[in-house]
Design a protein around this motif. Structure first.
Motif, short mmCIF file in Angstrom:
data_model
loop_
_atom_site.label_atom_id
_atom_site.label_comp_id
_atom_site.label_asym_id
_atom_site.label_seq_id
_atom_site.Cartn_x
_atom_site.Cartn_y
_atom_site.Cartn_z
N MET A 1 45.75 43.95 31.94
CA MET A 1 45.06 42.75 31.96
C MET A 1 44.70 42.42 33.66
SD MET A 1 46.26 39.00 31.01
CE MET A 1 46.64 38.13 32.51
N GLU A 2 43.40 42.06 34.00
CA GLU A 2 43.20 41.87 35.45
C GLU A 2 43.85 40.45 36.01
OE1 GLU A 2 39.23 41.52 38.16
OE2 GLU A 2 39.09 42.84 36.35
N GLN A 3 44.36 40.67 36.96
CA GLN A 3 44.89 39.37 37.60
C GLN A 3 43.81 38.48 38.07
OE1 GLN A 3 48.02 38.19 37.73
NE2 GLN A 3 47.88 36.64 39.10
N LYS A 4 43.94 37.19 37.74
CA LYS A 4 42.94 36.13 38.19
C LYS A 4 43.26 35.65 39.58
CE LYS A 4 42.01 32.23 35.01
NZ LYS A 4 42.32 31.11 34.26
N LYS A 5 41.73 35.57 40.33
CA LYS A 5 42.15 34.86 41.66
C LYS A 5 42.72 33.68 41.72
CE LYS A 5 37.85 37.50 43.51
NZ LYS A 5 36.48 37.10 43.43
N LEU A 6 43.33 33.15 42.67
CA LEU A 6 44.16 32.09 43.05
C LEU A 6 42.77 30.93 43.06
CD1 LEU A 6 46.37 32.51 45.95
CD2 LEU A 6 47.20 32.57 43.61
N SER A 7 41.68 31.40 43.47
CA SER A 7 40.60 30.36 43.44
C SER A 7 39.94 30.04 42.09
CB SER A 7 39.60 30.52 44.36
OG SER A 7 38.94 31.92 44.00
N GLU A 8 40.32 30.80 41.02
CA GLU A 8 40.10 30.54 39.81
C GLU A 8 41.08 29.90 39.02
OE1 GLU A 8 39.18 34.81 38.82
OE2 GLU A 8 37.19 34.78 39.79
N MET A 9 42.15 29.61 39.40
CA MET A 9 43.33 29.09 38.68
C MET A 9 43.17 27.79 38.38
SD MET A 9 46.51 31.53 39.75
CE MET A 9 46.63 33.38 39.51
N SER A 10 43.90 27.26 37.38
CA SER A 10 43.92 25.72 37.16
C SER A 10 45.41 25.41 38.14
CB SER A 10 44.34 25.51 35.75
OG SER A 10 45.33 26.09 35.41
#
Length: 104
Positions: A1-10
């Motif tokens: 699974m690809e890690q989400k960028k911090l800027s895309e996180m809730s």
């Protein structure tokens, strides 16, 4: 699974990520791996910067820094999660600091 960028996180995902980084900091500190500790400490500050309400940061205002120093920072402008400006009583050039380092 690809890690989400911090800027895309809730905010909730960011807070979870911060907890993971803090746990890794604790382990690095216990093992005496200071450079690894510093890396995770930086990651915490960047992640926390995404949670900061940037609308509360005023241009031209001076803020105490939350970095363990007694330094103050005058904010000239914001760009993303960085406040750009100058340390008070310093001849250093303009620098960008993650907004989580400003004591609001």
């Amino acid at each position: 699974m690809e890690q989400k960028k911090l800027s895309e996180m809730s905010e909730q995902e960011l807070r979870h990520e911060i907890q993971i980084y803090k746990e890794k900091m604790r382990k690095a500190e216990m093992n005496g791996i200071l450079n690894e500790y510093d890396v995770y400490q930086s990651k915490v500050i960047v992640a926390e910067s995404y949670i900061v309400d940037r609308s509360k940061i005023e241009m031209g205002k001076i803020y105490k820094l939350a970095d363990g120093t007694d330094d103050y920072f005058k904010v000239e402008r914001l760009k993303g999660i960085f406040a750009w400006g100058f340390r008070v009583n310093s001849s250093q050039p303009e620098e960008g600091l993650p907004v989580a380092l400003l004591k609001l």
